[in-house]
Structure formats: structure tokens, C-alpha cells
Scaffold this motif. Structure first.
Motif, short mmCIF file in Angstrom:
data_model
loop_
_atom_site.label_atom_id
_atom_site.label_comp_id
_atom_site.label_asym_id
_atom_site.label_seq_id
_atom_site.Cartn_x
_atom_site.Cartn_y
_atom_site.Cartn_z
N ALA A 1 -6.63 61.19 42.64
CA ALA A 1 -6.36 59.70 43.07
C ALA A 1 -6.71 59.07 42.21
O ALA A 1 -6.81 57.92 41.63
CB ALA A 1 -5.77 59.28 44.39
N LEU A 2 -8.75 59.17 42.25
CA LEU A 2 -9.61 57.75 41.88
C LEU A 2 -9.66 57.74 40.22
O LEU A 2 -9.50 56.59 39.04
CB LEU A 2 -11.03 58.72 42.10
CG LEU A 2 -11.23 57.63 43.96
CD1 LEU A 2 -12.82 58.36 44.28
CD2 LEU A 2 -10.95 56.36 43.78
N SER A 3 -9.40 59.28 40.15
CA SER A 3 -9.39 59.43 37.96
C SER A 3 -8.18 58.37 37.97
O SER A 3 -8.40 58.04 36.21
CB SER A 3 -9.59 60.53 37.80
OG SER A 3 -10.26 61.10 38.54
N ALA A 4 -6.75 58.83 38.17
CA ALA A 4 -5.91 57.97 37.84
C ALA A 4 -5.93 56.86 38.21
O ALA A 4 -5.41 56.19 37.44
CB ALA A 4 -4.21 58.35 38.37
N MET A 5 -6.19 56.45 38.78
CA MET A 5 -6.34 54.52 38.97
C MET A 5 -7.48 54.43 38.20
O MET A 5 -6.72 53.41 37.80
CB MET A 5 -6.51 54.87 39.93
CG MET A 5 -6.15 54.39 41.69
SD MET A 5 -6.67 54.22 42.91
CE MET A 5 -6.59 52.33 43.02
N LEU A 6 -8.77 54.82 37.70
CA LEU A 6 -9.55 53.71 36.95
C LEU A 6 -8.97 54.58 35.21
O LEU A 6 -9.33 53.37 34.70
CB LEU A 6 -10.91 55.27 37.01
CG LEU A 6 -12.06 55.25 36.12
CD1 LEU A 6 -12.29 53.25 35.78
CD2 LEU A 6 -12.71 56.43 35.82
N GLY A 7 -8.07 55.61 34.70
CA GLY A 7 -7.43 55.17 33.69
C GLY A 7 -6.75 54.28 33.68
O GLY A 7 -5.96 53.91 32.61
N ILE A 8 -5.88 53.81 34.43
CA ILE A 8 -4.85 52.80 34.96
C ILE A 8 -4.95 51.51 34.69
O ILE A 8 -4.92 51.02 34.18
CB ILE A 8 -3.17 52.82 36.11
CG1 ILE A 8 -3.28 53.87 35.80
CG2 ILE A 8 -2.88 51.72 36.00
CD1 ILE A 8 -1.73 54.24 37.25
#
Length: 424
Positions: free
Chosen positions: A169-176
Motif C-alpha cells: 500500500a505504501l509503495s503504490a501510494m508513493l508511486g501514485i
């Protein structure tokens, strides 16, 4: 009240804390753009080194569900997780698909090596570069091995699932977030580029409009003054034999008119030079200069009188409207000098009529040589230029012979100019 130092703590749009960080990030991005392969190689080598150190130091056993897993298998899994990072930008989904079986072996065997979290770097690149559907596939590739391992070890649900879910979740949010900021910045840059192009286009259009205006001004100046000079020269030649004094006056008027024409031409041509700021910016003629214009026309041999009807408004017409009236009157009288004939000698009259919402200028003459003025294009650019000037201020211009009921032949030019702009 203590002073507000909020603005004083900023310099160049960033605070002292974030400024060095942003400069460092810009240097890193610039280095990445210049040498992407080198940067990918360095990052991959670092993660491989960390993974190998985790295995050789035995640190993986502190979190392993089964510390008795073969060290060789743990080393192979750590290398398999970290080496594919070299292709994380070009083929992120393929890298994640390659590491999915390794992740299954990792949780199934109970080793749970920390190198498995390297998958989240690939998830970050998927969220940064690929559409949302690819991010959904990435979630499936990460979750499937974890769910299979949790089913194999029912009592290890929390240490297997929860940390990886949070990391995903953190990696996806950071990428977005990074992708959104990147797209926003690119949109701003594109908008600035388009605004710059539009500004250049507006500048070129303005320059073209200015050249058109200068062409009209030069036509008026050259046509009027040459007509005056021609009339003075003809009159001087006629008077030389009978009245030398009148001939001398004519020559003096020719010199004055020529100097005025040269001065105006220099001023207009100065705008077209490389340094327009150095050009002479003398004010354009106004209605106050009408008497001087008529004096020059009378000197050229055309008797003309001026009549003003109505009451001028409290606020005088704009400079552009006054210049339009002046140039139309000048062009009309110039046409009379050119085409009015000489037998009998024509006369002219200028009538300015002020009304509540408009200003009308009527120029009539008694000339008989109307052939050169018939038709919209018969007189060259003169009548066309007058109509263009009138249209700039929503005015109308009529030019043609006097009505048949007039006692003598002649020509008239009627300009009607609104005193205020028409609301758009």
C-alpha cells in the motif's frame, strides 16, 4: 505583536530545510537522465549486496519461520529477488512475474528472507509508469504467494500477510503521488511552452498590424505632401512670370512641406529599425491640428473652409478616433488636389458635426475630375484605407459624387464615427 518571519524564512520559493533536499533530488534526477544504465546498475548492486550480507550474517534467521532452511536456498532466493531490479523500469510486470515463484518458495519454506520486500520497489515503478490495471495485476502477483504460504502455515498469517500488505500500500501510494506530481509538473511546463508560443504569435501579429498601420500612415503622408508640393510647384511656375514674389512664397512652402514629410517619414521608419526604443515618438495628429492641415492645403492652391456644428463632448474623443478623422480629411482633400481638375478651380469644405453618440466628418468639393475617384479601387489604396480606419472604431465611410441635385458637380466623403466603443 511579534513580527511575522514566515516569508523571511523562504528563499527562492523553498524553506532552508527543503531547499537542499530539492537541490539534491534534482542532481540525482539529472544524473539518472544522463546515465540511466549506470544508475540502475548501482541501485541493483546495492540491493544484491544487502541481500547477500543478510544471508552471510545470518540475520535472516531472526525473522524466519523455519531457521533450518538451507543457506544455499536462501542465498539463491535473495539473489533472485534483487538481481531482476536491473529491469524494473523497462519491464516491471515481467520482473514481478519472475519473482512471484521465488516469493512462493520463500513463504512456503518458511525462510521469509527480507529481500522479498525488494518487490515493493517494482510495485513503485509500476504505479509510477503503468496504468491502474497494471497495478491491480501487481497486487495479485504479490498477494498470491503470500496467501498460498499463509494457507500452508495457518498460524503465521500476521507475520506473512500484514507487513507485505502495508508495504504494498505504501509503495503504490508513493508511486501514485510521485506520478501525479510529475504529470502536474509536465502539464505546467507544457502550458508555459504553449503560452510562450502564443506570446510569440501575438507579438508577430502585433508587428504585422503595426506594419499595416505604418503603410497606411506612409501612404497618407506621401500622398498628401506630394500632392501639396505638386500644386505649389505648378502654381509657382505659373506665377513666376507675373509675380516673382508669389513664386518665392511657393518655393518656400514647398521646402516647408518637404521637411514636414521627411520628419514624419523618419519617425515612422524609425519604428521599423532594430532599436525601436530610439525612434522618435512624437504624438500623432489630433483634431487640434486640423487648422494646420487646412492651411497647408490652402497654400497648395485649394481653397477650403472648416465649419463645426454641435457641441464637442466634455471628454474629447480618443486619440485613435481623432487620428482617424484627421487622416480621412487629409486623404479626401489630397484626392481633391489630385483629381479635382483645374477648370474651373475647385473649392472644398470640411464640416465636423458633433452629435450625442457620434462624430461626423463631411468633406465636399466642387471638382469636376471625378473619373480617377470612381469605384472602390479606382483611387488606389486611399478610399480602402479610409474605410479600414473607420471600421477600426465601428464607423462607416461613404465616398462618391455629390447628388445630382447639387448646383455643381463634385465629390463627397462622409465619415460617421461612434464616440464610444460598441459593447462586445
Amino acid at each position: 505583536m511579534p513580527p511575522d518571519n514566515t516569508q523571511g524564512s523562504t528563499q527562492g520559493g523553498t524553506t532552508p530545510i527543503t531547499g537542499p533536499i530539492q537541490r539534491l533530488l534534482r542532481r540525482v534526477r539529472a544524473f539518472d537522465l544522463r546515465r540511466p544504465l549506470l544508475w540502475n546498475g548501482l541501485l541493483t548492486a546495492c540491493w544484491v549486496l544487502f541481500a547477500v550480507l543478510d544471508v552471510t550474517s545470518g540475520g535472516w534467521r531472526t525473522v524466519a519461520l523455519d531457521p533450518d532452511v538451507s543457506g544455499t536456498l536462501v542465498l539463491l532466493m535473495s539473489v533472485a529477488f534483487s538481481v531482476p531490479l536491473l529491469w524494473r523500469r523497462t519491464h516491471p510486470l515481467a520482473v514481478l512475474a519472475f519473482t512471484a515463484p521465488v516469493a512462493l518458495v520463500n513463504v512456503w519454506s518458511g525462510a521469509v528472507v527480507q529481500a522479498a520486500y525488494v518487490q515493493q520497489i517494482v510495485v513503485f515503478n509500476i504505479a509510477l509508469r503503468l496504468p491502474g490495471r497494471a497495478l491491480a495485476w501487481a497486487g495479485a502477483l504479490v498477494a498470491a504467494p503470500l496467501l498460498a504460504g499463509a494457507a500452508h502455515r495457518p498460524h503465521s498469517w500476521d507475520p506473512l500477510i500484514v507487513p507485505h500488505v502495508w508495504a504494498f500500500a505504501l509503495s503504490a501510494m508513493l508511486g501514485i503521488v510521485v506520478r501525479t506530481r510529475k504529470e502536474y509538473t509536465e502539464a505546467l511546463v507544457d502550458r508555459a511552452r504553449r503560452m510562450e508560443l502564443e506570446r510569440d504569435q501575438q507579438a508577430r501579429l502585433a508587428a504585422a498590424a503595426e506594419r499595416t498601420r505604418i503603410a497606411r500612415e506612409m501612404h497618407d503622408i506621401i500622398g498628401h505632401n506630394l500632392s501639396v508640393i505638386t500644386g505649389l510647384a505648378d502654381g509657382g511656375a505659373y506665377a513666376a512670370a507675373r509675380s516673382p514674389e508669389r513664386a518665392a512664397q511657393a518655393l518656400e512652402a514647398i521646402g516647408t512641406t518637404s521637411r514636414q514629410a521627411l520628419t514624419e517619414l523618419r519617425r515612422l521608419l524609425g519604428v521599423l529599425r532594430d532599436h525601436p526604443a530610439e525612434a522618435d515618438r512624437a504624438p500623432q495628429p489630433t483634431l487640434d491640428d486640423m487648422d494646420e492641415l487646412l492651411t497647408g492645403v490652402r497654400t497648395a492652391g485649394l481653397p477650403v473652409r472648416l465649419r463645426v456644428h454641435g457641441t464637442p463632448p466634455p471628454s474629447p474623443p480618443t486619440a485613435g478616433r481623432q487620428l482617424t478623422v484627421y487622416r480621412v480629411v487629409q486623404e479626401a482633400l489630397t484626392n481633391t488636389l489630385k483629381h479635382g481638375g483645374t477648370d474651373p478651380s475647385p473649392t472644398a469644405e470640411v464640416i465636423l458635426t458633433y452629435r450625442a453618440t457620434e462624430l461626423e466628418a463631411l468633406v465636399t468639393d466642387t471638382g469636376t475630375g471625378a473619373v480617377g475617384r470612381r469605384g472602390p479601387d479606382a483611387g488606389g489604396q486611399g478610399i480602402t484605407g479610409m474605410r479600414e480606419r473607420a471600421s477600426l472604431y465601428d464607423g462607416t465611410l461613404e465616398a462618391g459624387p455629390l447628388p445630382a441635385s447639387a448646383p455643381v458637380g463634385g465629390w463627397q466623403v462622409r465619415l460617421r464615427l461612434p464616440l464610444e466603443d460598441t459593447p462586445s
